[in-house]
Write a protein that holds these residues in place. Structure first.
Motif, PDB file in Angstrom:
ATOM      1  N   LEU A   1     -63.476   1.296  -6.978  1.00  0.00           N
ATOM      2  CA  LEU A   1     -64.751   1.970  -6.684  1.00  0.00           C
ATOM      3  C   LEU A   1     -64.561   3.093  -5.669  1.00  0.00           C
ATOM      4  N   ARG A   2     -63.622   2.911  -4.754  1.00  0.00           N
ATOM      5  CA  ARG A   2     -63.342   4.005  -3.802  1.00  0.00           C
ATOM      6  C   ARG A   2     -62.817   5.225  -4.570  1.00  0.00           C
ATOM      7  N   ILE A   3     -61.957   4.976  -5.538  1.00  0.00           N
ATOM      8  CA  ILE A   3     -61.395   6.085  -6.333  1.00  0.00           C
ATOM      9  C   ILE A   3     -62.517   6.796  -7.101  1.00  0.00           C
TER      10      ILE A   3
ATOM     11  N   GLY B   1     -43.128   3.384  -6.643  1.00  0.00           N
ATOM     12  CA  GLY B   1     -43.066   4.750  -7.188  1.00  0.00           C
ATOM     13  C   GLY B   1     -42.985   4.770  -8.704  1.00  0.00           C
ATOM     14  N   ALA B   2     -43.121   3.611  -9.335  1.00  0.00           N
ATOM     15  CA  ALA B   2     -42.901   3.497 -10.787  1.00  0.00           C
ATOM     16  C   ALA B   2     -43.705   4.518 -11.596  1.00  0.00           C
ATOM     17  N   ILE B   3     -45.005   4.606 -11.333  1.00  0.00           N
ATOM     18  CA  ILE B   3     -45.860   5.490 -12.149  1.00  0.00           C
ATOM     19  C   ILE B   3     -45.519   6.958 -11.859  1.00  0.00           C
TER      20      ILE B   3
ATOM     21  N   ILE C   1     -49.803   8.153  -2.582  1.00  0.00           N
ATOM     22  CA  ILE C   1     -50.084   7.511  -1.297  1.00  0.00           C
ATOM     23  C   ILE C   1     -50.059   5.999  -1.458  1.00  0.00           C
ATOM     24  N   ASP C   2     -49.824   5.330  -0.349  1.00  0.00           N
ATOM     25  CA  ASP C   2     -49.910   3.869  -0.334  1.00  0.00           C
ATOM     26  C   ASP C   2     -50.248   3.436   1.087  1.00  0.00           C
ATOM     27  N   GLN C   3     -50.968   2.324   1.198  1.00  0.00           N
ATOM     28  CA  GLN C   3     -51.323   1.814   2.526  1.00  0.00           C
ATOM     29  C   GLN C   3     -50.121   1.173   3.217  1.00  0.00           C
TER      30      GLN C   3
ATOM     31  N   LEU D   1     -52.432  12.884  -8.670  1.00  0.00           N
ATOM     32  CA  LEU D   1     -52.526  12.099  -7.438  1.00  0.00           C
ATOM     33  C   LEU D   1     -52.421  10.633  -7.834  1.00  0.00           C
ATOM     34  N   GLU D   2     -51.524   9.905  -7.189  1.00  0.00           N
ATOM     35  CA  GLU D   2     -51.473   8.458  -7.439  1.00  0.00           C
ATOM     36  C   GLU D   2     -51.943   7.712  -6.196  1.00  0.00           C
ATOM     37  N   ILE D   3     -52.870   6.788  -6.406  1.00  0.00           N
ATOM     38  CA  ILE D   3     -53.349   5.952  -5.303  1.00  0.00           C
ATOM     39  C   ILE D   3     -52.652   4.589  -5.421  1.00  0.00           C
ATOM     40  N   GLY D   4     -51.864   4.249  -4.414  1.00  0.00           N
ATOM     41  CA  GLY D   4     -51.172   2.945  -4.403  1.00  0.00           C
ATOM     42  C   GLY D   4     -49.901   2.995  -5.228  1.00  0.00           C
ATOM     43  N   CYS D   5     -48.904   3.738  -4.726  1.00  0.00           N
ATOM     44  CA  CYS D   5     -47.708   4.011  -5.560  1.00  0.00           C
ATOM     45  C   CYS D   5     -46.686   2.879  -5.573  1.00  0.00           C
TER      46      CYS D   5
ATOM     47  N   GLU E   1     -47.216  -3.903 -18.397  1.00  0.00           N
ATOM     48  CA  GLU E   1     -48.453  -3.224 -18.803  1.00  0.00           C
ATOM     49  C   GLU E   1     -48.491  -1.798 -18.250  1.00  0.00           C
ATOM     50  N   THR E   2     -47.983  -1.654 -17.025  1.00  0.00           N
ATOM     51  CA  THR E   2     -48.064  -0.352 -16.363  1.00  0.00           C
ATOM     52  C   THR E   2     -47.173   0.680 -17.057  1.00  0.00           C
ATOM     53  N   GLU E   3     -46.125   0.197 -17.730  1.00  0.00           N
ATOM     54  CA  GLU E   3     -45.326   1.128 -18.530  1.00  0.00           C
ATOM     55  C   GLU E   3     -46.213   1.733 -19.618  1.00  0.00           C
TER      56      GLU E   3
ATOM     57  N   GLU F   1     -44.852 -11.128  -2.743  1.00  0.00           N
ATOM     58  CA  GLU F   1     -45.435  -9.791  -2.877  1.00  0.00           C
ATOM     59  C   GLU F   1     -46.543  -9.580  -1.832  1.00  0.00           C
ATOM     60  N   ASP F   2     -46.694  -8.329  -1.416  1.00  0.00           N
ATOM     61  CA  ASP F   2     -47.698  -7.964  -0.413  1.00  0.00           C
ATOM     62  C   ASP F   2     -49.097  -8.326  -0.928  1.00  0.00           C
ATOM     63  N   PRO F   3     -49.836  -9.188  -0.224  1.00  0.00           N
ATOM     64  CA  PRO F   3     -51.184  -9.554  -0.710  1.00  0.00           C
ATOM     65  C   PRO F   3     -52.090  -8.340  -0.869  1.00  0.00           C
TER      66      PRO F   3
ATOM     67  N   ASP G   1     -43.737  -0.046   3.759  1.00  0.00           N
ATOM     68  CA  ASP G   1     -42.616  -0.476   2.912  1.00  0.00           C
ATOM     69  C   ASP G   1     -42.678   0.217   1.551  1.00  0.00           C
ATOM     70  N   ALA G   2     -43.901   0.303   1.012  1.00  0.00           N
ATOM     71  CA  ALA G   2     -44.046   0.925  -0.313  1.00  0.00           C
ATOM     72  C   ALA G   2     -43.688   2.404  -0.248  1.00  0.00           C
ATOM     73  N   ILE G   3     -44.191   3.087   0.760  1.00  0.00           N
ATOM     74  CA  ILE G   3     -43.897   4.525   0.856  1.00  0.00           C
ATOM     75  C   ILE G   3     -42.397   4.745   1.057  1.00  0.00           C
TER      76      ILE G   3
HETATM   77  C1  LIG Z   1     -50.886  -3.305  -7.874  1.00  0.00           C
HETATM   78  S1  LIG Z   1     -49.918  -2.401  -6.753  1.00  0.00           S
HETATM   79  C2  LIG Z   1     -49.351  -1.074  -7.794  1.00  0.00           C
HETATM   80  C3  LIG Z   1     -48.066  -0.448  -7.336  1.00  0.00           C
HETATM   81  C4  LIG Z   1     -47.468   0.557  -8.340  1.00  0.00           C
HETATM   82  N1  LIG Z   1     -48.353   1.647  -8.595  1.00  0.00           N
HETATM   83  C5  LIG Z   1     -47.138  -0.147  -9.635  1.00  0.00           C
HETATM   84  O1  LIG Z   1     -47.893  -0.029 -10.600  1.00  0.00           O
HETATM   85  O2  LIG Z   1     -46.104  -0.829  -9.683  1.00  0.00           O
HETATM   86  C6  LIG Z   1     -51.156  -1.662  -5.764  1.00  0.00           C
HETATM   87  C7  LIG Z   1     -50.624  -0.775  -4.639  1.00  0.00           C
HETATM   88  O3  LIG Z   1     -51.751  -0.198  -3.956  1.00  0.00           O
HETATM   89  C8  LIG Z   1     -51.523  -0.231  -2.576  1.00  0.00           C
HETATM   90  N2  LIG Z   1     -52.856  -0.229  -1.947  1.00  0.00           N
HETATM   91  C9  LIG Z   1     -53.710  -1.268  -1.850  1.00  0.00           C
HETATM   92  N3  LIG Z   1     -54.847  -0.897  -1.251  1.00  0.00           N
HETATM   93  C10 LIG Z   1     -54.708   0.437  -0.968  1.00  0.00           C
HETATM   94  C11 LIG Z   1     -55.554   1.398  -0.339  1.00  0.00           C
HETATM   95  N4  LIG Z   1     -56.782   1.079   0.079  1.00  0.00           N
HETATM   96  N5  LIG Z   1     -55.083   2.658  -0.195  1.00  0.00           N
HETATM   97  C12 LIG Z   1     -53.851   2.988  -0.629  1.00  0.00           C
HETATM   98  N6  LIG Z   1     -53.019   2.112  -1.228  1.00  0.00           N
HETATM   99  C13 LIG Z   1     -53.439   0.862  -1.403  1.00  0.00           C
HETATM  100  C14 LIG Z   1     -50.702  -1.466  -2.345  1.00  0.00           C
HETATM  101  O4  LIG Z   1     -49.979  -1.407  -1.142  1.00  0.00           O
HETATM  102  C15 LIG Z   1     -49.836  -1.512  -3.591  1.00  0.00           C
HETATM  103  O5  LIG Z   1     -48.604  -0.868  -3.363  1.00  0.00           O
END
Ligand SMILES: C[S@@+](CC[C@H](N)C(=O)[O-])C[C@H]1O[C@@H](n2cnc3c(N)ncnc32)[C@H](O)[C@@H]1O
Length: 362
Positions: free
Chosen positions: A297-299, A193-195, A211-213, A186-190, A165-167, A281-283, A216-218
């Motif tokens: 909602l934060r975004i 890095g796909a997107i 950015i990512d929390q 700006l990408e939130i939660g990369c 779907e993300t594609e 996968e990371d919860p 491992d993801a970063i």
């Molecule tokens: C559903 S994954 C999407 C990853 C990637 N963008 C993709 O589509 O394949 C959500 C990502 O957001 C990160 N994430 C979750 N909560 C976050 C937060 N509060 N701030 C930054 N990153 C966050 C997770 O670590 C995870 O990598």
């Protein structure tokens, strides 16, 4: 195996996997499991009984033997998509990647490749990877890589595996902003890095901050950016978007768009996820809070501080989310964000929201 044979194998696998993926994910199935199975066996193996005669997993001789033996084993152990799992692993060990589309002619020609003999090293490697799949490890982690649009990305547990779907989300972003080659995003939660990396790859003057929390993801995004020679146009930061009204320093700036596939699973839906997801996968990549909207909602709350006037927000979410977002925006006019379009995914589920920051006229 010769290069043309590899191409045939690739095309075969890709065609088969995409059809299977759609069959497995769509409610209205045009391609049925039964249909795929019969297509698979009628092209390449006279009868399914033949597969049963291939001997034990340890006595593999040809590609076809390995394919049938591991498919049978996966079926016995109730591993989802048994044919596909075996096909991907064996193709990977033989040096093929999922990349091209198939044609019926290619599929017919492919039959000869099934008789290629495997050496001991290949057999051991196939067995080792198939053992991981038996533990319900997702095929993307087993292979250590996965294709996303035009890129092959390294995959590493527990970083979220990009979904099909993300594609489509990336396709929408690129289509909408095609006249803005120097897009700054700006990408939130990369995640992997796909997107971000796809946007950089397909819009060659674009630049971004991701950015990512998760550390491992970063690290994985950085690794993928380096491999794909895209590091010079992306800044990556380990940073968690919180409810604090103060913006993290690392994302300060003015962007044309914010894009995110945030964690969006409703709390009540978490127990229904497959073991492939919950075990590996990371919860924090999945849990979206009670209504799946915590990060969304934060975004929306901080967008006005980060976007240029008229700037866009592109979000992936649950099909229930567009209506919920609309309702929330009505009661939060201070955001100055409006939902301008809701788009469906390939299964006709309302999946993507396009929103805009439209500041009040003074
Ligand atoms: C559903 S994954 C999407 C990853 C990637 N963008 C993709 O589509 O394949 C959500 C990502 O957001 C990160 N994430 C979750 N909560 C976050 C937060 N509060 N701030 C930054 N990153 C966050 C997770 O670590 C995870 O990598």
């Amino acid at each position: 195996m010769t290069y043309p044979s590899r191409i045939r194998w690739l095309k075969y696998l890709n065609h088969y996997s995409k059809a299977l993926y759609r069959a497995a994910n769509c409610q209205y199935q045009q391609v049925t499991w039964q249909g795929l199975r019969s297509c698979f066996y009628s092209s390449h193996c006279p009868t399914e009984r033949k597969a049963e005669e291939c001997g034990s997993v340890g006595q593999t001789h040809t590609v076809r033997d390995a394919l049938h033996q591991w498919t049978r084993k996966f079926k016995e152990e109730k591993i989802p998509e048994p044919d596909l799992s075996a096909g991907y692993i064996i193709g990977h060990v033989l040096g093929f990647k999922r990349a091209f589309l198939d044609t019926p002619e290619m599929r017919a020609m492919y039959a000869t490749d099934l008789m290629t003999r495997l050496d001991e090293k290949q057999t051991d490697r196939i067995n080792g990877l198939c053992q991981k799949r038996l533990q319900r490890m997702p095929i993307q982690y087993v292979l250590g890589e996965w294709d996303f649009r035009f890129l092959t990305l390294s995959m590493k547990q527990p970083v979220f595996i990009p979904r099909q779907e993300t594609e489509e989300l990336v396709g929408l972003v690129l289509h909408f902003h095609r006249k803005k080659p120097n897009l700054h995003f700006l990408e939130i939660g990369c995640g992997s890095g796909a997107i971000s990396l796809s946007i950089l790859h397909e819009l060659q003057q674009s630049t971004g901050v991701a950015i990512d929390q998760s550390v491992d993801a970063i690290n994985l995004t950085r690794h993928n950016a380096k491999r794909l020679c895209l590091s010079d146009r992306i800044q990556t930061h380990r940073c968690e978007l919180s409810d604090s009204p103060r913006l993290p320093d690392c994302i300060m700036g003015k962007y044309d768009i914010i894009v995110s596939n945030p964690p969006y699973i409703f709390q009540e839906d978490m127990p229904d996820l497959a073991p492939e997801i919950t075990r590996y996968e990371d919860p924090k990549a999945l849990k979206g809070g009670v209504e799946g909207m915590d990060v969304t909602l934060r975004i929306l709350n901080m967008a006005r501080h980060l976007l240029l006037p008229g700037g866009s927000i592109w979000l992936e979410g649950d099909p229930r989310h567009p209506a919920m977002i609309q309702k929330w925006l009505r009661t939060n006019p201070h955001t100055q964000v409006q939902l301008v379009n809701v788009l469906k995914d390939f299964c006709q589920r309302t999946r993507f929201c396009h929103l805009k920051y439209l500041p009040y006229k003074r």
